[in-house]
Design a protein around this motif. Sequence first.
Motif, PDB file in Angstrom:
ATOM      1  N   SER A 138       0.305  -1.323  -0.229  1.00  0.00           N
ATOM      2  CA  SER A 138       0.203   0.274  -0.040  1.00  0.00           C
ATOM      3  C   SER A 138       0.733   1.672  -0.066  1.00  0.00           C
ATOM      4  CB  SER A 138      -1.381   0.253   0.978  1.00  0.00           C
ATOM      5  OG  SER A 138      -0.058  -0.118   2.405  1.00  0.00           O
ATOM      6  N   PHE A 153       0.673  -6.030  -8.751  1.00  0.00           N
ATOM      7  CA  PHE A 153      -0.517  -4.832  -8.280  1.00  0.00           C
ATOM      8  C   PHE A 153      -1.245  -5.879  -7.278  1.00  0.00           C
ATOM      9  CE2 PHE A 153       2.517  -2.413 -10.778  1.00  0.00           C
ATOM     10  CZ  PHE A 153       3.027  -1.978  -9.583  1.00  0.00           C
ATOM     11  N   GLN A 154      -1.625  -7.302  -6.548  1.00  0.00           N
ATOM     12  CA  GLN A 154      -3.048  -7.607  -6.811  1.00  0.00           C
ATOM     13  C   GLN A 154      -2.872  -7.504  -4.883  1.00  0.00           C
ATOM     14  OE1 GLN A 154      -3.531 -12.088  -7.323  1.00  0.00           O
ATOM     15  NE2 GLN A 154      -3.214 -11.849  -9.348  1.00  0.00           N
ATOM     16  N   TYR A 155      -4.493  -6.653  -4.626  1.00  0.00           N
ATOM     17  CA  TYR A 155      -4.372  -6.573  -3.270  1.00  0.00           C
ATOM     18  C   TYR A 155      -3.941  -5.404  -2.608  1.00  0.00           C
ATOM     19  CZ  TYR A 155      -7.185 -10.895  -3.986  1.00  0.00           C
ATOM     20  OH  TYR A 155      -7.199 -12.150  -3.394  1.00  0.00           O
ATOM     21  N   CYS A 156      -3.329  -4.206  -3.657  1.00  0.00           N
ATOM     22  CA  CYS A 156      -2.729  -3.569  -3.330  1.00  0.00           C
ATOM     23  C   CYS A 156      -3.438  -2.570  -3.278  1.00  0.00           C
ATOM     24  CB  CYS A 156      -1.356  -2.855  -4.739  1.00  0.00           C
ATOM     25  SG  CYS A 156       0.011  -3.907  -5.021  1.00  0.00           S
ATOM     26  N   ARG A 157      -3.295  -0.951  -2.464  1.00  0.00           N
ATOM     27  CA  ARG A 157      -4.117  -0.192  -1.862  1.00  0.00           C
ATOM     28  C   ARG A 157      -2.791   1.709  -2.247  1.00  0.00           C
ATOM     29  NH1 ARG A 157      -4.913   0.484   3.208  1.00  0.00           N
ATOM     30  NH2 ARG A 157      -3.717  -0.743   3.667  1.00  0.00           N
ATOM     31  N   PHE A 172      -3.514  -6.090 -11.244  1.00  0.00           N
ATOM     32  CA  PHE A 172      -3.883  -4.904 -10.309  1.00  0.00           C
ATOM     33  C   PHE A 172      -5.495  -5.619 -10.380  1.00  0.00           C
ATOM     34  CE2 PHE A 172      -1.567  -2.601 -13.647  1.00  0.00           C
ATOM     35  CZ  PHE A 172      -0.846  -1.109 -12.715  1.00  0.00           C
ATOM     36  N   THR A 175      -7.752  -4.392  -6.113  1.00  0.00           N
ATOM     37  CA  THR A 175      -6.635  -3.143  -5.941  1.00  0.00           C
ATOM     38  C   THR A 175      -8.228  -2.324  -5.656  1.00  0.00           C
ATOM     39  OG1 THR A 175      -6.740  -2.466  -8.371  1.00  0.00           O
ATOM     40  CG2 THR A 175      -5.166  -2.923  -7.498  1.00  0.00           C
ATOM     41  N   VAL A 178      -6.217   3.150  -7.329  1.00  0.00           N
ATOM     42  CA  VAL A 178      -4.966   3.133  -7.901  1.00  0.00           C
ATOM     43  C   VAL A 178      -5.177   3.822  -9.099  1.00  0.00           C
ATOM     44  CG1 VAL A 178      -3.232   1.497  -9.616  1.00  0.00           C
ATOM     45  CG2 VAL A 178      -4.216   0.571  -6.970  1.00  0.00           C
ATOM     46  N   SER A 194     -11.517  -4.322  -9.537  1.00  0.00           N
ATOM     47  CA  SER A 194     -10.888  -3.601  -8.810  1.00  0.00           C
ATOM     48  C   SER A 194     -12.172  -2.552  -8.520  1.00  0.00           C
ATOM     49  CB  SER A 194      -9.189  -2.626  -9.574  1.00  0.00           C
ATOM     50  OG  SER A 194     -10.322  -2.382 -10.884  1.00  0.00           O
TER      51      SER A 194
END
Length: 283
Positions: A138, A153-157, A172, A175, A178, A194
């Motif tokens: 994140s 970028f999986q599960y990114c914030r 993504f 996400t 993003v 997403s």
Amino acid sequence: MQTITDAEYGGERPLFTTHDLLLKNVTFHAGESALKECSDIEAVGCRFEGKYPFWHVDGFIVRDCLFTEGARAALWYSKGLRMTDTLVEAPKMFREMTDILLERVRIPNAEETLWHCSHVVLRDVEVSKADYLFMHSSDIDIDKYRQQGNYSFQYCRNVVIRNAVINSKDAFWNTENVTVYDSEITGEYLGWHSHGLRLVNCRISGTQPLCYATDLVLENCTFAEDADLAFECSTVHATINGPVTSIKNPRSGRIVAGSIGEIILDEHVKSPADCEIIAGIEE
């Protein structure tokens, strides 16, 4: 600050719990945890060959160094890293870390790298073989970036990316918040599931992009010919320059494109099923 120059170390924990240390042209041979539980470390022109050299480190600078393949999992559970002009050949780098700056860094074997990290800044960074890069991370700020590797970028914030070339299928996914500016994204199944994904001045390639997305925004983007069956089950507001091969069952919103080869609206479209689709109009 103590300085160590032109030295060689190996084995277990040779510099365990050291603090305020400058290392110049030091080589760390096979072994483990060379600088574990340390703080305020600066390494310049050093070579790391053994496993886990920087674990539980608070405040460190790494400049003009080499991490060989044997130095896998080198930087975990640490904070306050500034890494510049460095080649990282080892996989599984940067885990459970916060406050990271990477500048002019190359990571040619970036498998499972940058997991569970926060407050990350990348400038002029290139990564390859980067499957599952940035999992569950994140607060990421990226500029001048090249990537080859899937499932990124999986599960990114809370991510902002500028001037990037990203080759990644399943990028993504899941996400939140993003934004990608002025970039090329190549790979099928982009951005599924997403929330709040925003693409500005981007070129998108790959089949079935941007499906099952919520609050998706595209501004002044272009689609390659293979970017077909787009937006299925998504809520979307999009302006697309030029043609779109096909659009399938968007859920809601508004899509404007230069032209659309095929619009598929069938019995499987999900409610409210009120997406406005307009072709041939420039906004």
